[in-house]
Design an enzyme around this catalytic site. Sequence first.
Site, PDB file in Angstrom:
ATOM      1  N   LYS A 204     -23.800 -23.143  33.427  1.00 39.09           N
ATOM      2  CA  LYS A 204     -24.390 -23.569  32.149  1.00 39.09           C
ATOM      3  C   LYS A 204     -24.563 -22.373  31.206  1.00 39.09           C
ATOM      4  O   LYS A 204     -24.119 -22.377  30.060  1.00 39.09           O
ATOM      5  CB  LYS A 204     -25.732 -24.254  32.428  1.00 39.09           C
ATOM      6  CG  LYS A 204     -26.567 -24.528  31.225  1.00 39.09           C
ATOM      7  CD  LYS A 204     -25.987 -25.599  30.344  1.00 39.09           C
ATOM      8  CE  LYS A 204     -26.784 -25.698  29.065  1.00 39.09           C
ATOM      9  NZ  LYS A 204     -26.492 -26.837  28.271  1.00 39.09           N
ATOM     10  N   ASN A 208     -22.308 -21.570  27.714  1.00 38.01           N
ATOM     11  CA  ASN A 208     -22.933 -21.475  26.394  1.00 38.01           C
ATOM     12  C   ASN A 208     -22.814 -20.069  25.817  1.00 38.01           C
ATOM     13  O   ASN A 208     -22.529 -19.893  24.628  1.00 38.01           O
ATOM     14  CB  ASN A 208     -24.404 -21.874  26.468  1.00 38.01           C
ATOM     15  CG  ASN A 208     -24.596 -23.358  26.221  1.00 38.01           C
ATOM     16  OD1 ASN A 208     -23.629 -24.069  25.970  1.00 38.01           O
ATOM     17  ND2 ASN A 208     -25.801 -23.827  26.294  1.00 38.01           N
ATOM     18  N   GLY A 253     -18.729 -17.902  10.009  1.00 39.92           N
ATOM     19  CA  GLY A 253     -19.721 -18.420   9.060  1.00 39.92           C
ATOM     20  C   GLY A 253     -20.984 -17.598   9.099  1.00 39.92           C
ATOM     21  O   GLY A 253     -20.927 -16.383   9.322  1.00 39.92           O
ATOM     22  N   CYS A 260     -29.679 -24.308  21.829  1.00 39.72           N
ATOM     23  CA  CYS A 260     -29.078 -23.772  23.061  1.00 39.72           C
ATOM     24  C   CYS A 260     -28.553 -22.338  22.962  1.00 39.72           C
ATOM     25  O   CYS A 260     -28.975 -21.481  23.733  1.00 39.72           O
ATOM     26  CB  CYS A 260     -27.958 -24.692  23.520  1.00 39.72           C
ATOM     27  SG  CYS A 260     -28.590 -26.250  24.133  1.00 39.72           S
TER      28      CYS A 260
HETATM   29  C1  UDX Z   1     -24.203 -26.327  22.163  1.00 42.07           C
HETATM   30  C2  UDX Z   1     -23.021 -26.512  23.114  1.00 42.07           C
HETATM   31  O1  UDX Z   1     -21.848 -26.834  22.367  1.00 42.07           O
HETATM   32  C3  UDX Z   1     -23.331 -27.586  24.144  1.00 42.07           C
HETATM   33  O2  UDX Z   1     -22.271 -27.680  25.073  1.00 42.07           O
HETATM   34  C4  UDX Z   1     -24.620 -27.215  24.862  1.00 42.07           C
HETATM   35  O3  UDX Z   1     -24.989 -28.151  25.838  1.00 42.07           O
HETATM   36  C5  UDX Z   1     -25.744 -27.055  23.858  1.00 42.07           C
HETATM   37  O4  UDX Z   1     -25.374 -26.074  22.892  1.00 42.07           O
HETATM   38  P1  UDX Z   1     -25.124 -27.546  19.974  1.00 42.07           P
HETATM   39  O5  UDX Z   1     -26.120 -26.438  19.918  1.00 42.07           O
HETATM   40  O6  UDX Z   1     -25.603 -28.941  19.812  1.00 42.07           O
HETATM   41  O7  UDX Z   1     -24.342 -27.512  21.385  1.00 42.07           O
HETATM   42  O8  UDX Z   1     -24.040 -27.314  18.829  1.00 42.07           O
HETATM   43  P2  UDX Z   1     -22.589 -26.678  18.663  1.00 42.07           P
HETATM   44  O9  UDX Z   1     -21.729 -27.691  18.033  1.00 42.07           O
HETATM   45  O10 UDX Z   1     -22.108 -26.057  19.892  1.00 42.07           O
HETATM   46  O11 UDX Z   1     -22.886 -25.572  17.558  1.00 42.07           O
HETATM   47  C6  UDX Z   1     -23.808 -24.503  17.777  1.00 42.07           C
HETATM   48  C7  UDX Z   1     -23.836 -23.560  16.600  1.00 42.07           C
HETATM   49  O12 UDX Z   1     -22.628 -22.828  16.514  1.00 42.07           O
HETATM   50  C8  UDX Z   1     -23.999 -24.234  15.232  1.00 42.07           C
HETATM   51  O13 UDX Z   1     -24.927 -23.527  14.459  1.00 42.07           O
HETATM   52  C9  UDX Z   1     -22.623 -24.178  14.620  1.00 42.07           C
HETATM   53  O14 UDX Z   1     -22.642 -24.161  13.213  1.00 42.07           O
HETATM   54  C10 UDX Z   1     -22.115 -22.860  15.183  1.00 42.07           C
HETATM   55  N1  UDX Z   1     -20.639 -22.794  15.227  1.00 42.07           N
HETATM   56  C11 UDX Z   1     -19.930 -23.613  16.041  1.00 42.07           C
HETATM   57  C12 UDX Z   1     -19.980 -21.836  14.459  1.00 42.07           C
HETATM   58  O15 UDX Z   1     -20.601 -21.046  13.731  1.00 42.07           O
HETATM   59  N2  UDX Z   1     -18.617 -21.760  14.540  1.00 42.07           N
HETATM   60  C13 UDX Z   1     -17.875 -22.583  15.338  1.00 42.07           C
HETATM   61  O16 UDX Z   1     -16.640 -22.437  15.349  1.00 42.07           O
HETATM   62  C14 UDX Z   1     -18.558 -23.545  16.107  1.00 42.07           C
END
Ligand code: UDX
Length: 430
Positions: A204, A208, A253, A260
């Site tokens: 996990k 992450n 970004g 998480c």
């Molecule tokens: C994440 C994991 O994807 C998931 O598997 C885990 O269980 C919990 O944490 P989450 O936090 O809901 O999920 O969102 P996610 O879509 O992963 O995005 C996390 C952050 O990364 C966001 O702030 C998003 O904007 C950022 N991000 C994501 C980027 O800046 N660039 C990317 O290419 C992808």
Amino acid sequence: MKLAVAGMGYVGLVAGVCFAHMGHDVTCVDLDEKKIAMLEQGKCPIYERDLEELMQQNYELGRLHYTTNYQAAYEYADAIFIGVGTPVQPDGSANLTYIAKVARQIAESVKQDCLIVVKSTVPVGTNDKVEQFIKDFLVHDVKVEVASNPEFLAQGSAVHDTLKAARVIIGTESQEARDKLYEIYEPFHLPIVAVSRRSAEMIKYASNDFLALKISYMNEIANLCELVGANIQDVARGMSYDRRIGESFLNAGIGYGGSCFPKDTKALKYLAKQNGYQLKTVEAAVDVNKSQKILLFKKACKRLITFSDLKVAILGLTFKPGTDDLREAPSIDNIKLLLERGAKIHAYDPVGEENMKKLFPSITYESTPAKALEKSHLCFIFTEWKEIRMIEPAKYKELMRTPLVYDGRNIYDTKSMKEAGVEYYSVGRL
Ligand code: UDX
């Protein structure tokens, strides 16, 4: 199978509903009476696509129950899933109070042999202790075992991520526990990876933190792209075709937020330190993210002599689209800095407004992007909501007093913004 799920937060509620949807008899437990009453009325306490519909369907089918009476839910359950929170503490360690509380309740309630499955993210080795803790407090002469079954759902796509998960990780210490989890997950028809309990816990964090690292890496490459005149989106596109790299999580970004990545990177860094090891890569990802969050604010500081009395439009507050969650959202750090410098903030977010009001009650919340933009002196884009992506470049020119836009999500084509007469800054592109 007769299942109980402890903790009706994101993880517990989604798991409970999806288990019921797959035909199990599920009792969802939470001590918050208001929350249980709301769930019984078929109302979903979180903003999550498809969840409310599945809740209602399975409740009507009689497979899904909600209660505050944990004894009744746990005493004859075949398996009890724990999905309570493990918030990170200031020193980076995980707060295990909620897990301990549920473990104690389980120990005092179970009247038949039972598998306890921890879905919450916990530091490696915690579930060994949870098992011992439950055994120490058992009231009845029954056999219990604790398994790890980490959750990988992302907010905004939680139901899909659970029903169509890329994999299910099960960490057990006995064949019996492993067989039971295989049986529970059988109706999902998903790939199952069965490992030891500690390896499951580590998978996990490792997953992450790898994604957080990937984002921070792309953010650094983006910063370098700006310095050398390359375009990060073209670079990411070029990289994405390499299957070893993959096409997802390459978007540069203003940094990652959410419940998480920030928590799990800090927790793994702490775990390493506790074990006398310095996890340099993860530390770097955390540091890069910290400065990335205020990158655009710093750019704006270079461009303007003051923020005092300027109308600043903020488009997007949540840490990503598809959720009303504001935890660790870059918008928060930026709003604080802008307020300290006397800016007048007019914010728009399709769903994040209510939560943001708790943090910043005195800023102005607008019901449409146009109202936020009207006569503003500058604009920051923090979340790529559809409602924001749909704004035509010409609108910024038309509505703003000075069309100065800082886009933290690289929504627009730089050329189109220039042609529309907008002074446009983004991440990793000139
Ligand atoms: C994440 C994991 O994807 C998931 O598997 C885990 O269980 C919990 O944490 P989450 O936090 O809901 O999920 O969102 P996610 O879509 O992963 O995005 C996390 C952050 O990364 C966001 O702030 C998003 O904007 C950022 N991000 C994501 C980027 O800046 N660039 C990317 O290419 C992808």
